[in-house]
Motif scaffolding. Structure first.
Motif, PDB file in Angstrom:
ATOM      1  N   ARG A 143       0.842  -1.202   0.000  1.00 49.17           N
ATOM      2  CA  ARG A 143       0.000   0.000   0.000  1.00 49.17           C
ATOM      3  C   ARG A 143       0.883   1.260   0.000  1.00 49.17           C
ATOM      4  O   ARG A 143       0.584   2.236  -0.698  1.00 49.17           O
ATOM      5  CB  ARG A 143      -0.928  -0.003   1.208  1.00 49.17           C
ATOM      6  N   ALA A 144       1.978   1.235   0.758  1.00 45.19           N
ATOM      7  CA  ALA A 144       2.899   2.383   0.789  1.00 45.19           C
ATOM      8  C   ALA A 144       3.516   2.617  -0.593  1.00 45.19           C
ATOM      9  O   ALA A 144       3.669   3.776  -1.016  1.00 45.19           O
ATOM     10  CB  ALA A 144       3.990   2.154   1.832  1.00 45.19           C
ATOM     11  N   MET A 145       3.846   1.548  -1.299  1.00 45.02           N
ATOM     12  CA  MET A 145       4.410   1.694  -2.645  1.00 45.02           C
ATOM     13  C   MET A 145       3.371   2.225  -3.626  1.00 45.02           C
ATOM     14  O   MET A 145       3.696   3.033  -4.500  1.00 45.02           O
ATOM     15  CB  MET A 145       4.979   0.358  -3.129  1.00 45.02           C
ATOM     16  N   VAL A 146       2.126   1.790  -3.477  1.00 48.15           N
ATOM     17  CA  VAL A 146       1.057   2.308  -4.342  1.00 48.15           C
ATOM     18  C   VAL A 146       0.875   3.805  -4.101  1.00 48.15           C
ATOM     19  O   VAL A 146       0.669   4.573  -5.049  1.00 48.15           O
ATOM     20  CB  VAL A 146      -0.261   1.538  -4.113  1.00 48.15           C
ATOM     21  N   GLU A 147       0.965   4.227  -2.847  1.00 48.59           N
ATOM     22  CA  GLU A 147       0.844   5.657  -2.552  1.00 48.59           C
ATOM     23  C   GLU A 147       1.982   6.456  -3.181  1.00 48.59           C
ATOM     24  O   GLU A 147       1.763   7.568  -3.662  1.00 48.59           O
ATOM     25  CB  GLU A 147       0.808   5.876  -1.045  1.00 48.59           C
ATOM     26  N   ARG A 148       3.187   5.882  -3.206  1.00 46.46           N
ATOM     27  CA  ARG A 148       4.335   6.566  -3.818  1.00 46.46           C
ATOM     28  C   ARG A 148       4.282   6.569  -5.341  1.00 46.46           C
ATOM     29  O   ARG A 148       4.725   7.520  -5.981  1.00 46.46           O
ATOM     30  CB  ARG A 148       5.637   5.884  -3.400  1.00 46.46           C
ATOM     31  N   PHE A 149       3.774   5.477  -5.904  1.00 44.45           N
ATOM     32  CA  PHE A 149       3.764   5.301  -7.358  1.00 44.45           C
ATOM     33  C   PHE A 149       2.363   4.880  -7.828  1.00 44.45           C
ATOM     34  O   PHE A 149       2.171   3.752  -8.290  1.00 44.45           O
ATOM     35  CB  PHE A 149       4.791   4.243  -7.770  1.00 44.45           C
ATOM     36  N   PRO A 150       1.378   5.763  -7.719  1.00 45.91           N
ATOM     37  CA  PRO A 150      -0.016   5.377  -7.996  1.00 45.91           C
ATOM     38  C   PRO A 150      -0.294   4.961  -9.443  1.00 45.91           C
ATOM     39  O   PRO A 150      -1.261   4.226  -9.687  1.00 45.91           O
ATOM     40  CB  PRO A 150      -0.810   6.624  -7.618  1.00 45.91           C
TER      41      PRO A 150
ATOM     42  N   SER B 290       1.336  -6.087  -6.583  1.00 43.99           N
ATOM     43  CA  SER B 290       1.777  -6.609  -5.282  1.00 43.99           C
ATOM     44  C   SER B 290       0.702  -6.436  -4.223  1.00 43.99           C
ATOM     45  O   SER B 290       0.464  -7.346  -3.412  1.00 43.99           O
ATOM     46  CB  SER B 290       3.061  -5.899  -4.837  1.00 43.99           C
ATOM     47  N   LEU B 291       0.042  -5.294  -4.220  1.00 46.13           N
ATOM     48  CA  LEU B 291      -1.026  -5.057  -3.256  1.00 46.13           C
ATOM     49  C   LEU B 291      -2.193  -6.004  -3.500  1.00 46.13           C
ATOM     50  O   LEU B 291      -2.719  -6.614  -2.558  1.00 46.13           O
ATOM     51  CB  LEU B 291      -1.497  -3.603  -3.323  1.00 46.13           C
ATOM     52  N   ALA B 292      -2.580  -6.164  -4.746  1.00 43.71           N
ATOM     53  CA  ALA B 292      -3.682  -7.073  -5.065  1.00 43.71           C
ATOM     54  C   ALA B 292      -3.355  -8.496  -4.627  1.00 43.71           C
ATOM     55  O   ALA B 292      -4.190  -9.183  -4.028  1.00 43.71           O
ATOM     56  CB  ALA B 292      -3.989  -7.026  -6.564  1.00 43.71           C
ATOM     57  N   GLN B 293      -2.132  -8.934  -4.895  1.00 43.46           N
ATOM     58  CA  GLN B 293      -1.739 -10.289  -4.514  1.00 43.46           C
ATOM     59  C   GLN B 293      -1.721 -10.444  -2.997  1.00 43.46           C
ATOM     60  O   GLN B 293      -2.184 -11.457  -2.465  1.00 43.46           O
ATOM     61  CB  GLN B 293      -0.370 -10.631  -5.092  1.00 43.46           C
ATOM     62  N   ALA B 294      -1.199  -9.453  -2.289  1.00 44.35           N
ATOM     63  CA  ALA B 294      -1.161  -9.518  -0.820  1.00 44.35           C
ATOM     64  C   ALA B 294      -2.576  -9.556  -0.237  1.00 44.35           C
ATOM     65  O   ALA B 294      -2.842 -10.307   0.709  1.00 44.35           O
ATOM     66  CB  ALA B 294      -0.378  -8.334  -0.267  1.00 44.35           C
ATOM     67  N   LEU B 295      -3.465  -8.764  -0.802  1.00 39.93           N
ATOM     68  CA  LEU B 295      -4.856  -8.767  -0.338  1.00 39.93           C
ATOM     69  C   LEU B 295      -5.507 -10.125  -0.596  1.00 39.93           C
ATOM     70  O   LEU B 295      -6.198 -10.669   0.267  1.00 39.93           O
ATOM     71  CB  LEU B 295      -5.652  -7.649  -1.025  1.00 39.93           C
ATOM     72  N   GLN B 296      -5.272 -10.660  -1.774  1.00 42.17           N
ATOM     73  CA  GLN B 296      -5.848 -11.962  -2.108  1.00 42.17           C
ATOM     74  C   GLN B 296      -5.272 -13.043  -1.191  1.00 42.17           C
ATOM     75  O   GLN B 296      -6.006 -13.891  -0.691  1.00 42.17           O
ATOM     76  CB  GLN B 296      -5.591 -12.299  -3.571  1.00 42.17           C
ATOM     77  N   ASP B 297      -3.981 -13.000  -0.942  1.00 46.98           N
ATOM     78  CA  ASP B 297      -3.347 -13.973  -0.051  1.00 46.98           C
ATOM     79  C   ASP B 297      -3.915 -13.897   1.361  1.00 46.98           C
ATOM     80  O   ASP B 297      -3.967 -14.906   2.068  1.00 46.98           O
ATOM     81  CB  ASP B 297      -1.835 -13.757  -0.002  1.00 46.98           C
ATOM     82  N   ALA B 298      -4.343 -12.709   1.766  1.00 47.75           N
ATOM     83  CA  ALA B 298      -4.912 -12.510   3.101  1.00 47.75           C
ATOM     84  C   ALA B 298      -6.403 -12.842   3.150  1.00 47.75           C
ATOM     85  O   ALA B 298      -7.030 -12.685   4.190  1.00 47.75           O
ATOM     86  CB  ALA B 298      -4.683 -11.067   3.549  1.00 47.75           C
ATOM     87  N   GLY B 299      -6.949 -13.287   2.017  1.00 45.46           N
ATOM     88  CA  GLY B 299      -8.359 -13.664   1.980  1.00 45.46           C
ATOM     89  C   GLY B 299      -9.318 -12.497   1.817  1.00 45.46           C
ATOM     90  O   GLY B 299     -10.515 -12.642   2.007  1.00 45.46           O
ATOM     91  N   ARG B 300      -8.784 -11.360   1.442  1.00 44.02           N
ATOM     92  CA  ARG B 300      -9.606 -10.151   1.269  1.00 44.02           C
ATOM     93  C   ARG B 300      -9.969  -9.995  -0.204  1.00 44.02           C
ATOM     94  O   ARG B 300      -9.494  -9.106  -0.901  1.00 44.02           O
ATOM     95  CB  ARG B 300      -8.859  -8.955   1.832  1.00 44.02           C
ATOM     96  N   GLN B 301     -10.826 -10.899  -0.669  1.00 45.91           N
ATOM     97  CA  GLN B 301     -11.166 -10.994  -2.081  1.00 45.91           C
ATOM     98  C   GLN B 301     -11.752  -9.701  -2.637  1.00 45.91           C
ATOM     99  O   GLN B 301     -11.379  -9.283  -3.727  1.00 45.91           O
ATOM    100  CB  GLN B 301     -12.139 -12.151  -2.327  1.00 45.91           C
TER     101      GLN B 301
END
Length: 70
Positions: free
Chosen positions: A15-22, A30-41
């Motif tokens: 999320r911090a990287m997305v804020e720096r490089f939107p 990376s954010l989408a994959q991390a969210l999916q891995d955490a079960g936050r579909q």
């Protein structure tokens, strides 16, 4: 969408990287994959859609979007 305070370390970093490089699809991937891995579909779907909106020929992102939507 879940609150950022409930993020895993991987989600927080992405999320911090997305804020720096939107406008860069790589941090959003990376954010989408991390969210999916955490079960936050639902949150992951939002980010997968953002990735393909930024780079419509990003085939792996399209595949992940389809997997997440199923």
């Amino acid at each position: 969408m879940a609150q950022p305070g409930n993020d895993t370390p991987a989600i927080g970093r992405a999320r911090a990287m997305v804020e720096r490089f939107p406008d860069n699809p790589v941090p959003r991937f990376s954010l989408a994959q991390a969210l999916q891995d955490a079960g936050r579909q639902d949150d992951a779907l939002v980010e997968w859609r953002a990735v393909v909106a930024l780079k419509d020929d990003y085939m792996l992102a399209w595949l992940r979007l389809a997997e997440c939507a199923m």
